[in-house]
Design a protein around this motif. Structure first.
Motif, PDB file in Angstrom:
ATOM      1  N   ALA A 137       0.831  -1.208   0.000  1.00 42.78           N
ATOM      2  CA  ALA A 137       0.000   0.000   0.000  1.00 42.78           C
ATOM      3  C   ALA A 137       0.861   1.252   0.000  1.00 42.78           C
ATOM      4  CB  ALA A 137      -0.926  -0.005   1.210  1.00 42.78           C
ATOM      5  N   GLU A 138       1.934   1.243   0.795  1.00 45.72           N
ATOM      6  CA  GLU A 138       2.821   2.408   0.822  1.00 45.72           C
ATOM      7  C   GLU A 138       3.438   2.647  -0.549  1.00 45.72           C
ATOM      8  OE1 GLU A 138       6.948   3.788   3.018  1.00 45.72           O
ATOM      9  OE2 GLU A 138       5.543   2.515   4.111  1.00 45.72           O
ATOM     10  N   HIS A 139       3.833   1.567  -1.224  1.00 42.70           N
ATOM     11  CA  HIS A 139       4.398   1.707  -2.572  1.00 42.70           C
ATOM     12  C   HIS A 139       3.349   2.220  -3.553  1.00 42.70           C
ATOM     13  CE1 HIS A 139       7.950   0.025  -1.019  1.00 42.70           C
ATOM     14  NE2 HIS A 139       7.685  -1.262  -1.198  1.00 42.70           N
ATOM     15  N   HIS A 140       2.126   1.702  -3.464  1.00 42.38           N
ATOM     16  CA  HIS A 140       1.057   2.198  -4.336  1.00 42.38           C
ATOM     17  C   HIS A 140       0.813   3.689  -4.088  1.00 42.38           C
ATOM     18  CE1 HIS A 140      -0.255  -1.341  -6.441  1.00 42.38           C
ATOM     19  NE2 HIS A 140      -0.519  -2.025  -5.342  1.00 42.38           N
ATOM     20  N   LEU A 141       0.848   4.087  -2.836  1.00 39.67           N
ATOM     21  CA  LEU A 141       0.638   5.491  -2.496  1.00 39.67           C
ATOM     22  C   LEU A 141       1.745   6.354  -3.089  1.00 39.67           C
ATOM     23  CD1 LEU A 141      -1.341   7.254  -0.921  1.00 39.67           C
ATOM     24  CD2 LEU A 141       0.072   6.933   1.103  1.00 39.67           C
ATOM     25  N   ASP A 142       2.984   5.883  -2.998  1.00 36.77           N
ATOM     26  CA  ASP A 142       4.102   6.628  -3.578  1.00 36.77           C
ATOM     27  C   ASP A 142       4.006   6.693  -5.097  1.00 36.77           C
ATOM     28  OD1 ASP A 142       5.141   7.074  -1.090  1.00 36.77           O
ATOM     29  OD2 ASP A 142       6.598   5.423  -1.173  1.00 36.77           O
ATOM     30  N   ALA A 143       3.377   5.671  -5.685  1.00 35.60           N
ATOM     31  CA  ALA A 143       3.227   5.647  -7.139  1.00 35.60           C
ATOM     32  C   ALA A 143       2.008   6.425  -7.614  1.00 35.60           C
ATOM     33  CB  ALA A 143       3.128   4.200  -7.634  1.00 35.60           C
ATOM     34  N   ASP A 185      -1.201   5.639  -6.899  1.00 32.11           N
ATOM     35  CA  ASP A 185      -2.409   4.815  -6.999  1.00 32.11           C
ATOM     36  C   ASP A 185      -3.092   4.801  -5.637  1.00 32.11           C
ATOM     37  OD1 ASP A 185      -4.405   3.015  -7.521  1.00 32.11           O
ATOM     38  OD2 ASP A 185      -3.113   1.508  -8.435  1.00 32.11           O
ATOM     39  N   VAL A 186      -3.799   5.882  -5.319  1.00 30.02           N
ATOM     40  CA  VAL A 186      -4.378   6.048  -3.993  1.00 30.02           C
ATOM     41  C   VAL A 186      -5.487   5.025  -3.739  1.00 30.02           C
ATOM     42  CG1 VAL A 186      -5.601   7.662  -2.479  1.00 30.02           C
ATOM     43  CG2 VAL A 186      -3.790   8.493  -3.977  1.00 30.02           C
ATOM     44  N   ARG A 187      -6.280   4.747  -4.753  1.00 28.60           N
ATOM     45  CA  ARG A 187      -7.410   3.831  -4.555  1.00 28.60           C
ATOM     46  C   ARG A 187      -6.944   2.422  -4.200  1.00 28.60           C
ATOM     47  NH1 ARG A 187     -11.497   5.627  -9.504  1.00 28.60           N
ATOM     48  NH2 ARG A 187     -11.937   7.719  -8.696  1.00 28.60           N
ATOM     49  N   ARG A 188      -5.923   1.938  -4.899  1.00 31.15           N
ATOM     50  CA  ARG A 188      -5.422   0.595  -4.595  1.00 31.15           C
ATOM     51  C   ARG A 188      -4.791   0.576  -3.211  1.00 31.15           C
ATOM     52  NH1 ARG A 188      -6.458  -4.394  -4.303  1.00 31.15           N
ATOM     53  NH2 ARG A 188      -4.651  -5.778  -4.330  1.00 31.15           N
ATOM     54  N   ALA A 189      -4.045   1.633  -2.868  1.00 35.75           N
ATOM     55  CA  ALA A 189      -3.438   1.723  -1.542  1.00 35.75           C
ATOM     56  C   ALA A 189      -4.509   1.689  -0.460  1.00 35.75           C
ATOM     57  CB  ALA A 189      -2.601   2.997  -1.431  1.00 35.75           C
ATOM     58  N   GLU A 190      -5.565   2.465  -0.660  1.00 33.14           N
ATOM     59  CA  GLU A 190      -6.643   2.528   0.322  1.00 33.14           C
ATOM     60  C   GLU A 190      -7.305   1.166   0.490  1.00 33.14           C
ATOM     61  OE1 GLU A 190     -10.360   5.549   1.232  1.00 33.14           O
ATOM     62  OE2 GLU A 190      -9.788   5.161  -0.843  1.00 33.14           O
ATOM     63  N   SER A 191      -7.545   0.475  -0.614  1.00 33.06           N
ATOM     64  CA  SER A 191      -8.183  -0.838  -0.551  1.00 33.06           C
ATOM     65  C   SER A 191      -7.340  -1.823   0.247  1.00 33.06           C
ATOM     66  CB  SER A 191      -8.410  -1.356  -1.980  1.00 33.06           C
ATOM     67  OG  SER A 191      -8.909  -2.668  -1.963  1.00 33.06           O
ATOM     68  N   LEU A 192      -6.028  -1.847  -0.006  1.00 33.00           N
ATOM     69  CA  LEU A 192      -5.152  -2.759   0.721  1.00 33.00           C
ATOM     70  C   LEU A 192      -5.094  -2.415   2.207  1.00 33.00           C
ATOM     71  CD1 LEU A 192      -2.148  -3.098  -1.758  1.00 33.00           C
ATOM     72  CD2 LEU A 192      -3.654  -4.943  -1.010  1.00 33.00           C
ATOM     73  N   LEU A 193      -5.037  -1.132   2.514  1.00 32.51           N
ATOM     74  CA  LEU A 193      -4.937  -0.714   3.916  1.00 32.51           C
ATOM     75  C   LEU A 193      -6.195  -1.033   4.698  1.00 32.51           C
ATOM     76  CD1 LEU A 193      -3.115   2.679   3.372  1.00 32.51           C
ATOM     77  CD2 LEU A 193      -2.168   0.665   4.510  1.00 32.51           C
ATOM     78  N   GLU A 194      -7.341  -0.885   4.076  1.00 35.15           N
ATOM     79  CA  GLU A 194      -8.583  -1.208   4.772  1.00 35.15           C
ATOM     80  C   GLU A 194      -8.646  -2.690   5.109  1.00 35.15           C
ATOM     81  OE1 GLU A 194     -11.460   0.346   2.081  1.00 35.15           O
ATOM     82  OE2 GLU A 194     -11.507   2.339   3.020  1.00 35.15           O
ATOM     83  N   VAL A 195      -8.159  -3.523   4.188  1.00 38.29           N
ATOM     84  CA  VAL A 195      -8.116  -4.963   4.469  1.00 38.29           C
ATOM     85  C   VAL A 195      -7.084  -5.262   5.544  1.00 38.29           C
ATOM     86  CG1 VAL A 195      -7.587  -7.226   3.494  1.00 38.29           C
ATOM     87  CG2 VAL A 195      -8.917  -5.582   2.157  1.00 38.29           C
TER      88      VAL A 195
END
Length: 911
Positions: free
Chosen positions: A405-411, A413-423
């Motif tokens: 999620a942190e890598h997605h956020l840095d890239a 891709d906020v939506r994918r990061a958020e989805s992973l973090l919620e899980v």
């Protein structure tokens, strides 16, 4: 080749238009369509046409392979670029690109992905200085995500002679289509099926032997206008066919591709599968995979129209053949191929992907973990996130979701990061790892939609993080910002103070710098003044490489404190420094935040043209974030520029939109910003009733809390609120606020509060009939303005003085004062205030004074300059800023129609 393309005349003309447009700046042309419709043929023809015209052509092709290496497409684009171009980049950008493209053996500890993108943009701009450049990308949908992000970044910022040409298969999800900053320079064309005559002509021209009219008609009819389908059908025709026999043709393109691949032979088929499964096939790699016969097998596959070879690199003649090779292979055989390839590839990332696809978790999980770390260090967070998600599919620990999620956020891709973090927050046990997930989720909430939710997440994270850990400090820092944004200032100050000691004990300079900056900012907001020693120490210890949100960067926090305490020039210098850093690194989100803050200070300094440019830059980047907070910040910046520039309708509309978003996100401080802008606008228009309606709610809260820091609600709001109330006759309500401005301004040495407080006090005196007292107080206000680089505020005080002088019948003095006020407003571009000054002048009924008459302030500066004093000496002598001296001298030179100090000396001597 140009002449052999059938039925695409309009598309060929579109290519010519693109190439002709490049002299005027960047342009984009996209071809979209179904598989086999002719996109690749067109882009190859365009590249050939561009080369014929002497243009530089950079090309890459999206890879169909199951393993896609980070930055492989970008490496293809720049493969022939001279080293001198890279050497000409700044050190930061060159190092980031070297790491991303594996141009050197060593790489930085962690390359910034935005810096990689900014470096790529610099390469394109440098190349375009010599001659126009065409970037041709075939099969955009298959680009690796890291390269796609760079191309999207560059497209939005292209400013030179660069043409972007790409093809994209309709219906396939993949890389987002790049967009130019100027949409009118972009053309997207959907390729339709070829007309019967064009397709018939194509088949005839490519047929090795002339098919019979019946066979030709059957091929054209079955192909349905798809040129690749038609040619593959033609290739699949039996060598002999009875004239009246029923012709059996594969009914779909996929089936004809399968037929094409079915007759390759076992050894060639194995080579073709290896080529399809690997990210960057070369003859050397294929030799290690299938044996020493690989070169001969490549030649046989070339003869059968499946593969093509260029030097050591091997490619499919069409992506559909690669897709077909993978699709027709049973899963066990495909896993076996990946297992074989994992033993022969040299790249760490490539090996990890093959092990994962071979479903070998014991070997794959540590390999994926190491590959993710190395890939992230190359500035490819999207690829690192993909590797970690592969590990999750193989049964990796839930904590990998947080890293991914942190890598997605840095890239981005906020939506994918958020989805992973919620899980992750739902699955992980309470502790440090879950706390990290909560902090990241709070960062997303802060960026996007809800400060209240961010607060709850951060408080939960703080309860789970280890005592005195770095994460505990990070939680506290983010909470400080969120609490202040929610107007919980005392709580914010206490929170900042609570993390300072742990930060000192940890001894991480960058983290300690943030804690010091947070304490200085929070203490300032609650009226404890400015701790100069801590402020300076925070700037000295700041570590720009430390991953952090922009809102807790020490430089940004220091700029707030300096700007709101009246040291605008220093504040702007810090923000410009930060702006340059984020531009260098290509950090869009953080750069936009800096720009939105810079707009405030430039407006206050009277640099409205600079403010407008910065606001436009902020708006472009913030709106691209597509978040409520980003949109609110963009609208806030634009509203302020519109209000100061006197564009009332636009300012109202934009500020109201920003106000609605500020209320939606719960950002109470931002609500105050919008009301401040709208109140200032109404005062500019001469509507004190409307201004009072906007600003009165701030009065009661300010009086109740004692106004510990006059700047806490957006600097000028309290002065404007008091002025509006006085002008509508509600002096008793304004009186306590004016007293607080005067008292707290003197106690904290807030020059702007002293000046504005004195102006409001004078308005009260004037309302009570004490014109002489009002005049004396306004002159004291002007003395304070001499130490304050806020020309519009000085002009407003002069306007008030001119009105008082007119009422006490000092008409000549009023005229000089009002002319000076009008000159200031006209110089900075504040027409609404200039109109008020002009109206007051008109009501005096006096004729224009002698040409070249100076105001008292201008005359004092002129005489000192004529005596030989430098600007710095004059500034020290009059206790004003050098910038104010320059402004005075500029007006003196214009009024006296002179150009030098020698002429000034002569004119002053004559006087």
């Amino acid at each position: 080749m140009w002449e052999s393309i059938h039925g695409r005349d309009d598309d060929l003309r579109a290519i010519d238009r693109l190439l002709e447009r490049l002299g005027a700046g960047p342009a984009l042309l996209a071809f979209q369509g179904d598989a086999g419709i002719g996109k690749t043929t067109l882009i190859r023809a365009a590249a050939e046409r561009a080369r014929d015209r002497g243009l530089l052509v950079l090309t890459c092709v999206g890879a169909v392979a199951e393993t896609r290496l980070s930055y492989v497409a970008l490496a293809d684009l720049f493969v022939d670029v001279d080293d001198e171009v890279f050497e000409g980049l700044s050190a930061r950008r060159r190092e980031a690109l070297d790491a991303a493209l594996l141009r050197t053996g060593a790489s930085p500890a962690e390359a910034d992905p935005s810096c990689v993108a900014a470096g790529a943009l610099s390469v394109l701009e440098t190349l375009a200085e010599e001659r126009p450049v065409v970037v041709a990308i075939d099969d955009l949908q298959w680009l690796d995500r890291s390269s796609a992000r760079v191309i999207g970044f560059c497209a939005r910022r292209l400013g030179g002679r660069v043409g972007l040409l790409y093809t994209e298969r309709t219906g396939d999800e993949g890389a987002a289509a790049p967009r130019l900053a100027e949409p009118e320079a972009a053309e997207v064309r959907r390729l339709e099926a070829l007309e019967w005559d064009a397709l018939t002509s194509l088949v005839r021209s490519r047929a090795g032997r002339a098919p019979s009219p019946r066979v030709l008609a059957r091929v054209v009819e079955t192909a349905g206008g798809n040129p690749l389908y038609a040619l593959e059908l033609l290739r699949a025709l039996p060598r002999t066919a009875r004239p009246r026999a029923q012709l059996a043709l594969p009914p779909t393109l996929e089936e004809v591709v399968t037929t094409h691949l079915a007759g390759l032979g076992a050894d060639v088929d194995e080579l073709v599968l290896a080529t399809a499964a690997v990210a960057d096939p070369t003859v050397g790699l294929l030799t290690r995979a299938v044996g020493t016969s690989a070169p001969d097998l490549v030649a046989r596959a070339e003869a059968q129209g499946v593969l093509t070879r260029s030097g050591d690199r091997v490619r499919f003649t069409h992506p559909l053949l690669a897709e077909g090779a993978l699709a027709r292979t049973p899963a066990p055989r495909l896993r076996a191929m990946h297992r074989r390839l994992s033993a022969v590839v040299s790249d760490v990332e490539d090996r990890a992907r093959h092990l994962a696809l071979a479903e070998m978790p014991t070997e794959a999980l540590p390999a994926l973990d190491e590959a993710a770390r190395r890939t992230r260090a190359r500035g490819a967070p999207a690829a690192a996130a993909d590797l970690l998600e592969l590990a999750l599919e193989l049964g990796g620990d839930h904590s990998l979701k947080v890293r991914a999620a942190e890598h997605h956020l840095d890239a981005g891709d906020v939506r994918r990061a958020e989805s992973l973090l919620e899980v992750a927050t739902a699955e992980l046990m309470a502790g440090e790892e879950r706390a990290r997930a909560l902090v990241l989720l709070a960062e997303i909430r802060t960026r996007a939609d809800s400060f209240a939710e961010a607060r709850a997440l951060l408080e939960e994270a703080r309860a789970e993080a280890a005592a005195d850990s770095a994460l505990q400090v990070v939680c506290g820092l983010h909470l400080t910002f969120v609490l202040f944004s929610l107007d919980q200032r005392s709580e914010a100050a206490a929170m900042a103070q609570s993390v300072l000691a742990p930060a000192e004990r940890l001894g991480v300079p960058g983290l300690l710098a943030q804690a010091l900056g947070a304490v200085v900012t929070a203490d300032f907001a609650v009226g404890r003044g400015v701790d100069e020693e801590r402020l300076q120490r925070s700037l000295e210890l700041e570590d720009p490489s430390l991953r952090t949100a922009v809102v807790v960067r020490p430089t940004l926090m220091a700029s707030f404190v300096l700007g709101f305490s009246g040291r605008l020039d220093q504040a702007v210098a810090l923000l410009e420094q930060l702006r340059g850093e984020y531009e260098e690194r290509g950090e869009e989100h953080d750069l936009a935040w800096v720009c939105s803050r810079l707009v405030w200070f430039e407006c206050w300094r009277g640099n409205l043209e600079a403010a407008a440019r910065v606001a436009a830059e902020a708006e472009e980047k913030l709106l691209a974030l597509e978040t409520p907070v980003g949109r609110m910040l963009a609208l806030t910046a634009r509203a302020q520029v519109e209000a100061y520039a006197g564009r009332a309708d636009g300012a109202r509309q934009v500020a109201e939109q920003a106000l609605a978003l500020a209320e939606e996100t719960g950002w109470k401080a931002a609500v105050a910003w919008q009301q401040t802008t709208l109140g200032f606008l109404e005062l500019s228009l001469g509507n004190p009733d409307a201004a009072a309606e906007r600003l009165t709610p701030f009065v009661a809260s300010a009086i109740a809390c004692g106004l510990p820091e006059p700047a806490a609600d957006g600097a000028l709001v309290h002065g404007d609120a008091a002025e509006a109330l006085i002008l509508i006759g509600r002096v008793s309500l304004a009186e306590p606020l004016v007293a607080l401005l005067e008292g707290r301004g003197a106690a904290l040495d807030r020059t702007w509060a002293i000046a504005v407080g004195a102006r409001c006090r004078a308005l009260i005196l004037a309302a009570e009939g004490d014109g002489a007292g009002a005049e004396r107080v306004l002159r004291r206000a002007l003395d304070a303005h001499d130490r304050l680089p806020m020309p519009i505020e000085r002009g407003r005080t002069l306007l008030a003085l001119g009105r008082v002088q007119r009422r006490i019948r000092k008409r000549r003095a009023a005229k000089r004062t009002l002319e000076e006020a009008r000159a200031i407003f006209e110089r900075v571009g504040a027409p609404l205030w200039a109109e008020q000054a002009a109206g007051e002048l008109a009501s005096l009924g006096l004729r224009a004074g002698p040409r070249g008459s100076l105001t008292p302030s201008e005359e004092r500066v002129a005489r000192m300059a004529a005596s030989g004093m430098t600007n710095g000496q004059i500034a020290n002598g009059l206790q004003i800023s050098p910038r104010t001296v320059e402004a005075h001298l500029g007006r003196v030179y214009r009024k006296l129609e002179i150009r030098s100090r020698a002429e000034l000396g002569a004119r002053m001597a004559e006087a």
